[in-house]
Design an enzyme around this catalytic site. Sequence first.
Site, PDB file in Angstrom:
ATOM      1  CG  ASP A  60      -1.887   1.157   1.242  1.00  0.00           C
ATOM      2  OD1 ASP A  60      -1.650   2.150   0.511  1.00  0.00           O
ATOM      3  OD2 ASP A  60      -2.879   1.097   1.994  1.00  0.00           O
ATOM      4  CE1 TYR A 111      -8.581  11.098 -13.327  1.00  0.00           C
ATOM      5  CE2 TYR A 111      -8.856  12.807 -14.999  1.00  0.00           C
ATOM      6  CZ  TYR A 111      -8.457  11.534 -14.639  1.00  0.00           C
ATOM      7  OH  TYR A 111      -7.916  10.704 -15.593  1.00  0.00           O
ATOM      8  CE  LYS A 159      -5.034  10.220 -12.881  1.00  0.00           C
ATOM      9  NZ  LYS A 159      -4.129   9.099 -12.522  1.00  0.00           N
TER      10      LYS A 159
END
Length: 315
Positions: free
Chosen positions: A84, A186, A190
């Site tokens: 993780d 988002y 990105k």
Amino acid sequence: MTTEKNETNGPRSLRGRICLVAGATRGAGRAIAVQLGAAGATVYVTGRTTREKVSEVGRPTETIEETAELVTAAGGEGIAVPTDHLEADQVKALVDRIDRERGRLDVLVNDVWGGEHLVVAGFGKKIWEVDLADGLRMLELGVKTHLITSAAAVPLLLRHPGGLLIEVTDGTQEYNATRYRENVFYDLAKNAPIRMAFGLGRELAESGGTAVALTPGWLRSEQMLDHFGVTEENWRDAAEKLPDFAVAESPVYVGRAVAALAADPDRSRWNGRSLSSGRLAKEYGFTDADGSRPDAWGFIIAKETDEKTSVDDYR
């Protein structure tokens, strides 16, 4: 300058190179690991979904063990390490293991994500309409994981000159700089890897390393194919309903892009830059699995100014 090609449309052998693909359970990460393996590299593959435990993505059919087996079958050595990447202690243990077993790291690919289900829930929504926990989770998955992994692994990467760090993202700097990615969380998740590659490029260059941001085009990942109700064998059926999907690329394409970069002795010329699989295909001469050479981002940008732009001109 282009790299040498072998008879299988790949770069020169990467045998002896030690690679870490962080986030290799499926999609681009899996294909990158396999293509590095196809060139002979030893590849440590990480992720949260194993044959015993499934991550929040909820796709039990794709596991890191399977990815490692595919790497080995392709000609390399695949090693699955459940990790993780939000847990700094787990990442440190991973890097310590690579150091203990191999004593070096030549390629680090930060492809950790696993947030598509969050994007679907928040697509097109204003910041106050998105569940805040979901939005912040996107930033954890797409940014914090990359920072933790880089902080832990870069010292080993730089032990020998020529280390390569690749930040996998969605969208080129050219495209993302002037276009909103439909959701503020988002958009940040990105764009951050592009800026990270720029900054890390400065830091790595002092020791002879290279950092780049790399984006696939419209990726035919397992999740995307499921979304359209098609398979890799009949994916063109989806283009009958959505014609632009005809410019889509298989994950193999971005995998070959990474393998080509890793094999290029002059890759430092790309340091700090934002790249795409389509652009690197033109530079290095590789193709997608079907022999085509799609340029999704070129197509998307061109179509914004000319609706008559043909997919055929970008494939």
